[in-house]
Design a protein around this motif. Structure first.
Motif, PDB file in Angstrom:
ATOM      1  N   ASP A 108       0.831  -1.201   0.000  1.00  0.00           N
ATOM      2  CA  ASP A 108       0.000   0.000   0.000  1.00  0.00           C
ATOM      3  C   ASP A 108       0.869   1.256   0.000  1.00  0.00           C
ATOM      4  O   ASP A 108       0.572   2.236  -0.693  1.00  0.00           O
ATOM      5  N   TYR A 109       1.950   1.214   0.759  1.00  0.00           N
ATOM      6  CA  TYR A 109       2.868   2.363   0.800  1.00  0.00           C
ATOM      7  C   TYR A 109       3.529   2.572  -0.566  1.00  0.00           C
ATOM      8  O   TYR A 109       3.607   3.704  -1.069  1.00  0.00           O
ATOM      9  N   ILE A 110       3.995   1.493  -1.171  1.00  0.00           N
ATOM     10  CA  ILE A 110       4.673   1.594  -2.468  1.00  0.00           C
ATOM     11  C   ILE A 110       3.733   2.142  -3.534  1.00  0.00           C
ATOM     12  O   ILE A 110       4.108   2.991  -4.357  1.00  0.00           O
ATOM     13  N   GLU A 111       2.492   1.680  -3.512  1.00  0.00           N
ATOM     14  CA  GLU A 111       1.549   2.063  -4.559  1.00  0.00           C
ATOM     15  C   GLU A 111       0.954   3.451  -4.366  1.00  0.00           C
ATOM     16  O   GLU A 111       0.613   4.132  -5.341  1.00  0.00           O
ATOM     17  N   ASN A 112       0.851   3.891  -3.108  1.00  0.00           N
ATOM     18  CA  ASN A 112       0.099   5.124  -2.861  1.00  0.00           C
ATOM     19  C   ASN A 112       0.868   6.262  -2.198  1.00  0.00           C
ATOM     20  O   ASN A 112       0.453   7.429  -2.329  1.00  0.00           O
ATOM     21  N   ARG A 113       1.958   5.978  -1.499  1.00  0.00           N
ATOM     22  CA  ARG A 113       2.579   7.053  -0.728  1.00  0.00           C
ATOM     23  C   ARG A 113       4.082   7.203  -0.932  1.00  0.00           C
ATOM     24  O   ARG A 113       4.661   8.148  -0.447  1.00  0.00           O
TER      25      ARG A 113
END
Length: 210
Positions: A108-113
Motif C-alpha cells: 500500500d505504501y509503495i503504490e500510494n505514498r
C-alpha cells in the motif's frame, strides 16, 4: 524512551512500539537482553518464572546468556535443529499471517505514498512509517490466531497432543504419543489406593472349586 548503548545499540519507543536496533541488524546478546528486560516484566507476576522457547543459536546457548536469564527467573527450552516447523509456536501459526499483513502494508505504501527525490529515485520510508506497518499488521493478528498457535505448538494443555504439529511428524509423532500414553497409565496406577481394595482378611478360609 530513548537510550543509546554500547556497540551502537539503540532502543526507542515510537507510538507505543519498542524498536531495538543494532549495527548489523543481528539478534545479538545486547538486543536479547534489552528485549527480556522490556517484555518479560509485563507478563511475569510475583514468584512466576518465565519460559523462552527458541532455537539453539550460539547467542542463545552462550553461558553469559544462560546466567543472565537465570538471574531473571527465566528458563529456556532449546528447539533441536530441523524441528522449528513443528515446535516453534510463532513460526507455526503467527509469523505467517503477520508477515502477510505486513506485506499488504508495504504494498500500500509503495503504490500510494512512496515519494521520489530530485533525482527521481525512491525515498526510503522513515522509521515512523515502518513502525505503523508493524503496528497495523500485528493488530490484525487475532486472539483466535494465537490460541490456534498454542494448540499447534502443544503449549495449550487443554488440547490433545493429536492437535499439535509435532503429532503429525512421521517418526516422532507416534513415539511421543506412545510415551505420553505410557506416562498416563503409570500415573493412573500410582494413583490407585490398593489397600482400600484389599478387603479379604488374612485368616479367612479360602474355598477352591474344581
Amino acid at each position: 524512551m530513548f537510550a543509546v548503548m554500547t556497540l551502537r545499540f539503540v532502543c526507542l519507543s515510537i507510538g507505543g512500539v519498542y524498536v531495538l536496533e543494532s549495527e548489523k541488524a543481528w539478534s545479538t546478546q545486547n538486543v536479547i537482553r534489552k528485549w527480556v528486560d522490556l517484555m518479560l516484566p509485563l507478563v511475569l507476576r510475583g514468584s512466576q518464572r518465565g519460559l523462552l522457547i527458541w532455537d539453539s543459536a550460539s547467542t542463545h546457548r552462550a553461558k553469559d546468556m544462560k546466567n543472565f536469564l537465570a538471574e531473571r527467573r527465566v528458563d529456556q527450552v532449546m528447539i533441536p535443529a530441523g524441528m522449528t516447523a513443528y515446535l516453534q509456536t510463532l513460526d507455526i501459526a503467527i509469523n505467517k499471517p503477520f508477515k502477510d499483513y505486513l506485506r499488504l502494508e508495504i504494498n500500500d505504501y509503495i503504490e500510494n505514498r512512496m515519494s521520489r527525490n530530485k533525482n527521481n529515485n525512491f525515498v526510503k520510508p522513515n522509521l515512523q512509517e515502518v513502525v505503523s506497518w508493524v503496528r497495523n499488521a500485528w493488530g490484525k493478528v487475532t486472539d483466535s490466531c494465537v490460541a490456534k498457535a498454542l494448540k499447534a505448538g502443544y503449549l495449550d494443555k487443554t488440547s490433545p497432543f493429536q492437535a499439535s504439529y509435532i503429532a503429525k511428524h512421521d517418526r516422532l509423532g507416534p513415539v511421543i504419543l506412545k510415551e505420553l500414553e505410557s506416562n498416563e497409565i503409570l500415573a493412573g496406577i500410582q494413583g490407585l489406593d490398593l489397600e482400600e481394595n484389599d478387603d479379604i482378611p488374612e485368616d479367612d478360609d479360602l474355598i477352591v472349586f474344581e
